[in-house]
Design an enzyme around this catalytic site. Structure first.
Site, mmCIF file in Angstrom:
data_model
loop_
_atom_site.group_PDB
_atom_site.id
_atom_site.type_symbol
_atom_site.label_atom_id
_atom_site.label_comp_id
_atom_site.label_asym_id
_atom_site.label_seq_id
_atom_site.Cartn_x
_atom_site.Cartn_y
_atom_site.Cartn_z
ATOM 1 N N GLU A 29 -0.111 18.044 44.548
ATOM 2 C CA GLU A 29 0.154 19.457 44.284
ATOM 3 C C GLU A 29 0.896 19.613 42.954
ATOM 4 O OE1 GLU A 29 2.333 20.078 47.892
ATOM 5 O OE2 GLU A 29 0.501 19.912 49.108
ATOM 6 N N GLU A 70 -1.661 19.128 52.531
ATOM 7 C CA GLU A 70 -1.281 17.717 52.629
ATOM 8 C C GLU A 70 -2.281 16.861 53.411
ATOM 9 O OE1 GLU A 70 0.967 20.174 53.035
ATOM 10 O OE2 GLU A 70 2.312 19.873 51.341
ATOM 11 N N PHE A 93 7.988 15.905 48.829
ATOM 12 C CA PHE A 93 9.064 15.491 49.732
ATOM 13 C C PHE A 93 8.476 14.750 50.942
ATOM 14 C CE2 PHE A 93 10.672 19.033 47.353
ATOM 15 C CZ PHE A 93 12.001 18.735 47.103
ATOM 16 N N ASP A 95 9.380 14.670 53.790
ATOM 17 C CA ASP A 95 9.401 15.561 54.956
ATOM 18 C C ASP A 95 8.032 16.212 55.183
ATOM 19 O OD1 ASP A 95 12.732 16.021 54.903
ATOM 20 O OD2 ASP A 95 11.769 15.702 52.981
ATOM 21 N N PHE A 96 7.307 16.465 54.095
ATOM 22 C CA PHE A 96 6.023 17.166 54.203
ATOM 23 C C PHE A 96 4.914 16.269 54.760
ATOM 24 C CE2 PHE A 96 7.281 19.803 50.195
ATOM 25 C CZ PHE A 96 8.365 20.307 50.876
ATOM 26 N N HIS A 139 14.122 18.859 53.698
ATOM 27 C CA HIS A 139 13.840 18.334 52.352
ATOM 28 C C HIS A 139 14.738 17.145 52.003
ATOM 29 C CE1 HIS A 139 11.758 22.181 51.781
ATOM 30 N NE2 HIS A 139 11.289 21.747 50.631
#
Lengths: 340, 321
Positions: A29, A70, A93, A95-96, A139
């Protein structure tokens, strides 16, 4: 040797490998700086600023901006890797990664084994871990133990700019899926980094300091903290052997066991949550294979088992501090430590 | 498009091979000779074959957990497949994949995939490889009506459109996602219309009719090969068996199950080509005999193959460690 930041080192690794091998692509991204906007090209270089300049050199066919998607990024990168490209997917991140675990755990990691050894999946997933910027619970996680748990994935956690370049080059050349975890607090740290390409093999720990009194194993951003503690303790005559495994899978078990055999004492410092984490894993390794050498129980310095908090004072209390690391060292040395 | 005689024979051969494979796997499973779960493809043959007849080994497909038909249509060796399903040495995945994970990368078969909605993003990746390397190949994702509801499938379709990739999304709507009917589980009236909403050409075809699938696939594959980007085909077909072998299918009415038999795509194909005088019954009977023998041989080879050595347990986790 020129000094460069961790961010520059990662950019150079990508640049070296894209120049050398035209099957290397980067996908993610905003990594080409955002596509489809009305402003300048390559505006960001990815939100991490790591890929800046690559699209100018290699074009949009190899530096591919995607929508925020993602699962598709991960799946497309895995599919491209298994059909002849060497994709480096940036997932911002760590986390994603929650929304695309299937493509990593059930797909990329298992192709080789499940397909009887015939599949190769030379995929690199770059992502960012760690607390320290008040980015709070969605994050800031350090999820490396989750990836380490999955057979078929290699997991890399560079603690400095020199290692970041050499390990990323190795990751891109590697024929297995590699999770390459950059710590957000390290991007602006500097080290001497050669201009040319070099690869650091996986599974070879670095002995950051050498000493006979106590072994500290630390990962990623915790290496610098443990090093500061080691320097401080040296003034009191305590000699710390600090080991940075650099990769959690494969893990250099031999280096850790050999060091503990000499020192008889072990402190593990990790930023991951404590349950089923790297600290517990290494403590179990030493308890099962090096117990006879231990002169004291293994000490583990980790965050508490909570999500990462937002308020700066709470976040500071969450992370393993120099004080807690030093206290753990003194405790395994049998020194009485005042309660925290 | 008028198909020549060898193409018609080949189409029938692949469909018949799939049917015989499935019928025999069912019998072997019911006798306890096959471990694990098995999901049969019988009844959907016209879909896999109608699409894959257009493809070469350099084109890619991604499949589902109901993958035997796609493997055979793409040219995978039935003996290697049978050994794999039996969990034996010499299986296409050396006994480490089983029914739900058969892959043959040399044939462009990227794997049956036991995760519903697992393959569309991977197929988009294969299409990305093709485009990046400037090759004239395509990548086809076979997904069920169940998989059409997964977010991964939506993301894959969008990304394929955004990057203009040579990907074809074939949705085999067999009426059920496991035991739940499509009229309940798919909110849209048409999976094809939903795919069109992502910005690609999409059409629905009758999956009982090999010729309808073949023609729709030809158009979509040609478009993809010439840089026209992705498209979707919804193939409406009938799953002859339950979700897995042993599924009593109480969720389907007796009338429906009778209709499934009547709508058999192999029988419809045979009636049409003989009725139009394009092939004779003896031609087709010869194919039947050839396929029956191939499957019988495959079973015999699988039964007599050794089980994998236990040393294989820890091999092939990594390329190098």
């Amino acid at each position: 040797m020129p000094r460069k930041t961790y961010r520059q080192a990662i950019n150079e690794a990508l640049d070296c490998e894209m120049a050398r091998d035209d099957t290397v692509i980067v996908i993610g991204e905003d990594i080409a700086g955002g596509a489809g906007g009305s402003g300048e090209d390559d505006a960001y270089g990815g939100v991490l600023g790591v890929t800046k300049g690559l699209v100018g050199k290699y074009g949009r066919a190899r530096v591919i901006d995607t929508p925020i998607t993602e699962s598709a990024i991960m799946g497309a990168a895995a599919g491209a890797a298994s059909t002849g490209l060497r994709p480096v997917a940036e997932l911002m991140f760590v986390d994603f990664l929650g929304v695309c675990f299937d493509q990593i755990f059930n797909q990329a990691a298992k192709f080789r084994y499940m397909f009887g050894g015939k599949a190769r999946t030379p995929l690199v997933i770059r992502s960012m871990i760690g607390a320290g910027m008040s980015a709070a619970a969605q994050h800031s996680q350090a999820l490396h133990p989750i990836f380490t748990h999955i057979p078929g994935l290699k997991v890399v956690m560079p603690s400095n700019a020199y290692d970041a370049k050499g390990l990323l080059i190795q990751a891109i050349r590697d024929d297995d899926p590699v999770i390459f975890l950059e710590h957000k607090a390290l991007y602006d740290t500097q080290a001497e980094v050669p201009d040319e390409a070099y690869a650091i093999p996986f599974g070879e720990a670095e002995f950051v300091t050498e000493g006979d009194d106590v072994t500290i194993v630390a990962f990623s951003a915790m290496v610098a903290r443990a090093k500061a503690v080691a320097e401080e303790l040296e003034r009191d005559g305590i000699e710390v052997e600090l080991i940075d495994p650099r990769t959690t899978s494969p893990l250099d078990e031999e280096a850790i066991l050999e060091s503990v055999e000499r020192t008889g004492r072990l402190v593990v410092v990790d930023e991951g949550s404590p349950r089923c984490g790297m600290a517990a894993d290494i403590a179990a390794l030493v308890a099962s294979k090096g117990f006879a050498h231990l002169k004291a129980p293994v000490a583990m310095v980790t965050p508490p088992h909570t999500p990462v908090p937002f308020a700066p004072n709470l976040e500071a209390a969450y992370l393993p501090s120099n004080e807690r690391i030093a206290a753990a060292v003194r405790s395994v040395l049998g020194e009485t430590v005042p309660a925290e | 498009m008028q198909l020549d005689r060898p193409t018609l024979i080949e189409a029938y051969r692949r469909m018949r091979l799939i049917r015989d494979f499935e019928d025999n796997v069912q019998a072997q499973f019911e006798q306890g000779r096959i471990p694990g779960f098995v999901h049969l493809y019988a009844g959907q043959e016209a879909s896999a074959v109608g699409v894959c007849l257009h493809l070469s080994d350099e084109d890619y497909i991604g499949s589902t957990h109901r993958g035997h038909g796609h493997c055979i249509a793409k040219g995978c060796d039935v003996t290697g497949m049978m050994k794999e399903i039996f969990g034996r040495e010499g299986g296409l995945c050396r006994g480490k994949g089983g029914s739900m994970h058969i892959a043959d990368l040399d044939k462009g078969m990227l794997g049956a995939n036991a995760i519903v909605g697992g393959n569309p993003p991977l197929v988009v990746g294969a299409a990305l490889t093709v485009k990046t390397k400037g090759l004239p190949h395509v990548a086809v994702s076979f997904t069920g009506d169940g998989g059409s509801n997964q977010g991964t499938t939506f993301e894959a379709m969008n990304l394929a459109v955004v990057l203009n990739l040579p990907a074809i999304f074939v949705f085999e709507n067999n009426g059920y996602g496991e035991g739940t009917g499509v009229s309940y589980a798919v909110g849209a009236d048409s999976i094809a219309d939903r795919a069109a909403g992502f910005g690609m050409p999409a059409k629905a075809v009758d999956g009982r009719d090999f010729f309808a699938v073949f023609e729709a696939a030809r158009e979509a594959i040609e478009r993809a090969r010439t840089g026209g980007g992705p498209s979707a085909i919804e193939v409406t077909c009938m799953r002859q068996h339950g979700h897995f072998i042993g599924d009593a299918q109480a969720y389907r009415s007796r009338e429906e199950l009778e209709r499934v038999r009547a709508d058999d795509p192999l029988r419809l194909f045979r009636e049409r080509v003989t009725g139009e005088g394009r092939l004779d019954a003896p031609d087709l009977d010869a194919v039947d005999a050839e396929c029956a023998k191939a499957i019988a041989d495959a079973i015999e080879a699988a039964e007599s193959a050794p089980v994998p050595s236990e040393d294989e347990l820890t091999t092939d986790v990594y390329v190098s460690y």
